[in-house]
Write a protein that holds these residues in place. Structure first.
Motif, mmCIF file in Angstrom:
data_model
loop_
_atom_site.group_PDB
_atom_site.id
_atom_site.type_symbol
_atom_site.label_atom_id
_atom_site.label_comp_id
_atom_site.label_asym_id
_atom_site.label_seq_id
_atom_site.Cartn_x
_atom_site.Cartn_y
_atom_site.Cartn_z
ATOM 1 N N MET A 174 -9.117 -3.178 -0.074
ATOM 2 C CA MET A 174 -10.458 -2.622 -0.147
ATOM 3 C C MET A 174 -10.477 -1.499 -1.186
ATOM 4 O O MET A 174 -9.542 -0.723 -1.273
ATOM 5 N N ARG A 175 -11.563 -1.448 -1.928
ATOM 6 C CA ARG A 175 -11.781 -0.321 -2.832
ATOM 7 C C ARG A 175 -13.217 0.143 -2.670
ATOM 8 O O ARG A 175 -14.089 -0.615 -2.242
ATOM 9 N N ALA A 219 -18.154 -0.348 -0.389
ATOM 10 C CA ALA A 219 -16.779 -0.806 -0.157
ATOM 11 C C ALA A 219 -16.722 -2.283 -0.519
ATOM 12 O O ALA A 219 -17.596 -3.061 -0.123
ATOM 13 N N LEU A 220 -15.702 -2.646 -1.275
ATOM 14 C CA LEU A 220 -15.559 -4.013 -1.777
ATOM 15 C C LEU A 220 -14.218 -4.589 -1.351
ATOM 16 O O LEU A 220 -13.209 -3.878 -1.325
ATOM 17 N N ASP A 221 -14.217 -5.893 -1.062
ATOM 18 C CA ASP A 221 -12.947 -6.549 -0.772
ATOM 19 C C ASP A 221 -12.284 -6.969 -2.081
ATOM 20 O O ASP A 221 -12.806 -6.722 -3.174
ATOM 21 N N GLY A 222 -11.144 -7.614 -1.982
ATOM 22 C CA GLY A 222 -10.393 -8.011 -3.163
ATOM 23 C C GLY A 222 -11.132 -8.961 -4.084
ATOM 24 O O GLY A 222 -10.877 -8.998 -5.289
ATOM 25 N N ALA A 223 -12.081 -9.725 -3.540
ATOM 26 C CA ALA A 223 -12.861 -10.667 -4.344
ATOM 27 C C ALA A 223 -14.124 -10.025 -4.918
ATOM 28 O O ALA A 223 -14.879 -10.678 -5.635
ATOM 29 N N GLY A 224 -14.365 -8.743 -4.586
ATOM 30 C CA GLY A 224 -15.551 -8.065 -5.087
ATOM 31 C C GLY A 224 -16.777 -8.211 -4.214
ATOM 32 O O GLY A 224 -17.869 -7.783 -4.593
ATOM 33 N N GLY A 262 -19.372 -2.857 3.024
ATOM 34 C CA GLY A 262 -20.192 -1.815 3.615
ATOM 35 C C GLY A 262 -20.649 -0.854 2.547
ATOM 36 O O GLY A 262 -20.244 -0.954 1.386
ATOM 37 N N SER A 263 -21.487 0.090 2.970
ATOM 38 C CA SER A 263 -21.991 1.080 2.023
ATOM 39 C C SER A 263 -22.394 2.352 2.752
ATOM 40 O O SER A 263 -22.552 2.362 3.972
ATOM 41 N N ALA A 314 -11.863 -2.082 10.883
ATOM 42 C CA ALA A 314 -10.761 -2.083 9.913
ATOM 43 C C ALA A 314 -10.708 -0.792 9.094
ATOM 44 O O ALA A 314 -9.987 -0.719 8.113
ATOM 45 N N GLY A 315 -11.485 0.218 9.476
ATOM 46 C CA GLY A 315 -11.458 1.494 8.771
ATOM 47 C C GLY A 315 -12.398 1.608 7.591
ATOM 48 O O GLY A 315 -12.360 2.600 6.863
#
Length: 158
Positions: free
Chosen positions: A1-2, A55-60, A64-65, A95-96
């Motif tokens: 996540m980023r 918040a983005l997963d590995g696929a973009g 959440g926001s 998942a935090g």
């Protein structure tokens, strides 16, 4: 996540707007998806107020926001600025993601010179925010709902 600024990922604005109205529409009964989308599209710059983090997963894909706003409800203009519209997709909860979004928003607000950041939430969520360092500021009614206004000192939570 980023976590990144929504301004860098505008393709997610429409889905976020719809999710926000579903989640928070009871607080603003006349709020529409079009209005929410216009607000999110206005958050077109990073590291400012107003702005939105996503918040983005590995696929973009968005998980959440959370937003930083100067004003979050017309009935409580005396507090500013605000952490607002924290939303995490149901499948990403636990998942935090929410914790990470709040921490980043507090840090970003602090870097912008904000000393005290506010939020309001329903009573069943207030305890979760307290575990993140937020303190009770006021209990009040907004329309049909009782809400907790919480505050955090951004200098204590960099």
């Amino acid at each position: 996540m980023r976590i990144d600024w929504l301004a860098a990922h505008p393709q997610h604005a429409a889905a976020l707007a719809a999710a926000h109205v579903r989640a928070f529409g009871a607080l603003l009964p006349d709020w529409t998806v079009a209005q929410a989308l216009a607000e999110l599209r206005a958050h077109d710059r990073a590291a400012t107020i107003p702005s939105t983090l996503v918040a983005l997963d590995g696929a973009g894909d968005w998980l959440g926001s959370v937003s930083l706003l100067a004003e979050d409800h017309p009935d409580i203009p005396q507090y500013s600025p605000w952490l607002a519209s924290l939303y995490v997709r149901p499948e990403a909860r636990g998942a935090g993601v929410g914790r990470a979004l709040v921490a980043r928003a507090v840090a970003e607000a602090g870097s912008l010179g904000t000393q005290v950041l506010h939020l309001y939430c329903k009573p069943d969520i207030a305890g979760w925010y307290r575990t993140l360092g937020w303190r009770e500021h006021e209990l009040l009614r907004l329309g049909p709902l009782e809400v907790h206004v919480l505050a955090i000192d951004c200098r204590e939570h960099p």
